[in-house]
Each structure stands twice: as structure tokens, then as C-alpha cells.
Scaffold this motif. Sequence first.
Motif, PDB file in Angstrom:
ATOM      1  N   ILE A  49       0.004  -9.965  10.089  1.00  0.00           N
ATOM      2  CA  ILE A  49       0.741  -8.885  10.763  1.00  0.00           C
ATOM      3  C   ILE A  49       0.587  -7.587   9.975  1.00  0.00           C
ATOM      4  CG2 ILE A  49       3.042  -8.077  11.432  1.00  0.00           C
ATOM      5  CD1 ILE A  49       3.751 -11.107  11.836  1.00  0.00           C
ATOM      6  N   ALA A  50       0.696  -7.676   8.648  1.00  0.00           N
ATOM      7  CA  ALA A  50       0.569  -6.476   7.816  1.00  0.00           C
ATOM      8  C   ALA A  50      -0.809  -5.840   7.961  1.00  0.00           C
ATOM      9  CB  ALA A  50       0.840  -6.838   6.359  1.00  0.00           C
ATOM     10  N   GLU A  51      -1.821  -6.654   8.139  1.00  0.00           N
ATOM     11  CA  GLU A  51      -3.185  -6.126   8.297  1.00  0.00           C
ATOM     12  C   GLU A  51      -3.355  -5.372   9.608  1.00  0.00           C
ATOM     13  OE1 GLU A  51      -5.827  -9.405   5.772  1.00  0.00           O
ATOM     14  OE2 GLU A  51      -5.388  -9.763   7.898  1.00  0.00           O
ATOM     15  N   GLN A  52      -2.522  -5.682  10.584  1.00  0.00           N
ATOM     16  CA  GLN A  52      -2.657  -5.092  11.914  1.00  0.00           C
ATOM     17  C   GLN A  52      -1.977  -3.729  12.051  1.00  0.00           C
ATOM     18  OE1 GLN A  52      -1.088  -8.098  14.520  1.00  0.00           O
ATOM     19  NE2 GLN A  52      -2.827  -9.486  14.213  1.00  0.00           N
ATOM     20  N   TYR A  53      -1.054  -3.424  11.129  1.00  0.00           N
ATOM     21  CA  TYR A  53      -0.265  -2.193  11.232  1.00  0.00           C
ATOM     22  C   TYR A  53      -0.283  -1.450   9.901  1.00  0.00           C
ATOM     23  CZ  TYR A  53       1.644  -4.221  15.534  1.00  0.00           C
ATOM     24  OH  TYR A  53       1.794  -4.768  16.790  1.00  0.00           O
ATOM     25  N   GLU A  54      -0.573  -0.183   9.958  1.00  0.00           N
ATOM     26  CA  GLU A  54      -0.719   0.611   8.739  1.00  0.00           C
ATOM     27  C   GLU A  54       0.551   0.635   7.902  1.00  0.00           C
ATOM     28  OE1 GLU A  54      -1.917   5.202   7.406  1.00  0.00           O
ATOM     29  OE2 GLU A  54      -1.934   4.607   9.527  1.00  0.00           O
ATOM     30  N   THR A  55       1.721   0.659   8.542  1.00  0.00           N
ATOM     31  CA  THR A  55       2.978   0.831   7.806  1.00  0.00           C
ATOM     32  C   THR A  55       3.798  -0.461   7.698  1.00  0.00           C
ATOM     33  OG1 THR A  55       4.075   1.586   9.838  1.00  0.00           O
ATOM     34  CG2 THR A  55       3.145   3.275   8.371  1.00  0.00           C
ATOM     35  N   ILE A  56       3.159  -1.583   7.955  1.00  0.00           N
ATOM     36  CA  ILE A  56       3.815  -2.876   7.749  1.00  0.00           C
ATOM     37  C   ILE A  56       3.138  -3.579   6.579  1.00  0.00           C
ATOM     38  CG2 ILE A  56       4.332  -5.138   8.734  1.00  0.00           C
ATOM     39  CD1 ILE A  56       4.594  -3.866  11.444  1.00  0.00           C
ATOM     40  N   TYR A  57       3.963  -4.102   5.674  1.00  0.00           N
ATOM     41  CA  TYR A  57       3.474  -4.768   4.466  1.00  0.00           C
ATOM     42  C   TYR A  57       4.016  -6.192   4.411  1.00  0.00           C
ATOM     43  CZ  TYR A  57       1.759  -0.233   2.983  1.00  0.00           C
ATOM     44  OH  TYR A  57       1.072   0.949   2.912  1.00  0.00           O
ATOM     45  N   ALA A  58       3.572  -6.954   3.419  1.00  0.00           N
ATOM     46  CA  ALA A  58       3.959  -8.358   3.319  1.00  0.00           C
ATOM     47  C   ALA A  58       4.474  -8.684   1.925  1.00  0.00           C
ATOM     48  CB  ALA A  58       2.772  -9.266   3.653  1.00  0.00           C
ATOM     49  N   ALA A  59       5.335  -9.694   1.866  1.00  0.00           N
ATOM     50  CA  ALA A  59       5.747 -10.323   0.616  1.00  0.00           C
ATOM     51  C   ALA A  59       5.430 -11.804   0.744  1.00  0.00           C
ATOM     52  CB  ALA A  59       7.241 -10.118   0.360  1.00  0.00           C
ATOM     53  N   VAL A  60       5.025 -12.425  -0.371  1.00  0.00           N
ATOM     54  CA  VAL A  60       4.643 -13.838  -0.331  1.00  0.00           C
ATOM     55  C   VAL A  60       5.379 -14.596  -1.438  1.00  0.00           C
ATOM     56  CG1 VAL A  60       2.402 -13.429   0.735  1.00  0.00           C
ATOM     57  CG2 VAL A  60       2.583 -13.381  -1.746  1.00  0.00           C
ATOM     58  N   GLY A  61       6.006 -15.694  -1.059  1.00  0.00           N
ATOM     59  CA  GLY A  61       6.737 -16.496  -2.028  1.00  0.00           C
ATOM     60  C   GLY A  61       7.124 -17.833  -1.434  1.00  0.00           C
TER      61      GLY A  61
END
Length: 255
Positions: A49-61
Amino acid sequence: MLVDTHVHLNAEQFFEDREETIQRAFDAGVTYMVVVGFDRETIPLAIEIAEQYETIYAAVGWHPVDAIDMTQEDLDWIEKLSAHPKVVAIGEMGLDYHWDKSPKEIQKEVFRKQINLAKKVKMPIIIHNREATEDIIEVMQEENAQEVGGIMHCYNDSPDYVQACLDMNFYISLGGPVTFKNATLPKEVAVQVPEDRLLVETDAPFLAPHPNRGKRNEPAYVKLVAEKVAELRETSFEQLSKITTENAFQLFHFE
């Protein structure tokens, strides 16, 4: 402009209308979002999802409820993904004593491993806490979590613990419960937190704010959270939005 610092757009509740949900958020002035992945299924989708939108980012845990399922391979995988340009934090991690799927000691072990991973890759962490505040703070102190700092996600505990979190370089993030009529603790916290340590979030699809309580939450509703926090702090919505957005940029270093 607002930042929803914790949202699960990768949850199955959004499978049928994710694009529309994201557009409603943008239309509401929620320009930036951090999608949180917490297991083998949700982590890849958060990044996608983050890759699809410039202003959306991801956290992983790795979520504490599922701590018993985490392997060394999973930890290595999270470390590898931390290098992705759209990943801005490690988490959510922490302790959850409400559910009994994972024994407390295993939860603590997995929590410690993720803190140390975050220190290794030099990224902030996102803390999940349910009925485990004192143990959370103890582990964070013992593992020197202040080296990376991060977020106490959807803080819904006593104001008495806030200073210990601030002392470890953590931000306090408020979500839907601050709008609930019978929720006194988050309201007290909303007034107490210094403005340079305050964030807002939805935790969507969970914990929808009033007047949508009990319904599916979505990132557009972070505006309702921000409006309530502004009211409690006796400041304008515009000023509260400016402060929390600046704080999110300071923490996550959005490109």
C-alpha cells in the motif's frame, strides 16, 4: 494537514473499498498515513500500500498477541524490510496481557528482540500496550529504548506513566478513546502531554471515535480525534493539526 500515525489499511475490513477509504482521508485533509504491519500476512500488504501512494508509509513489526509464532526467520525478515525506503518504523511491538495466546515471558522476549533490532537499524519503534504498562516501561528501560524513541500508540492509560515515556524519548499518540464520553484518562493525558510530544491516530478499523463509536473506523476520522484534543487543550484545530503534523515529520522523517 493531518497525519494518521497508526492505521491498518491492510486489514481485511478494507479489502473491498481501500481506495475509496484512502480518498476520503485525503479529502478530509489527512495527507500522510502510516500503515502498520504486525504479522506475516499484514506486513507485505502494508508495504504494498505504501508503494502505491506517495504520502503513505509503512511500519513493520510483530504483535505481542502472536509472539509465540515469531521465529528467527521472521525477525531477520523484518530487519531486511526495514531498509525499504517506505518503511519508517519498527512495530507494532510490546505486551498484551488481555489475551492469553502468548505467555508473558515469550512476549517479553520478542519485545526485547525487536527493540534491539530497532537499535541496530536505527529506527523508531511503535509500542502496543494492553494491561501491561509497568512491564512495558521496565522492558523499555532495561533495553535502552530511548536510543531510538518512538510512539506509545493509542495511549489509554494513567497520566502517571506519561513522564516515564517522555523521559525515554517517546511521543504520546491519542486515538478514538479520547473522544469517548466516559473515558477520563486519555482526556487527562491530552492536556498533560507537551505539545512537541503529541501525535494523533485512528488505529482504524478499530476504536472509531465518537460519534462513530462501534462502527468501522477509518483514517478520515483522525480529524475527529484532533478536534477533540484541540478542544481539551483549549487551542485551535488548525494549531493542533500543525503541531501534530510537525511532530510526525520529526519522528518519521517522511521524504
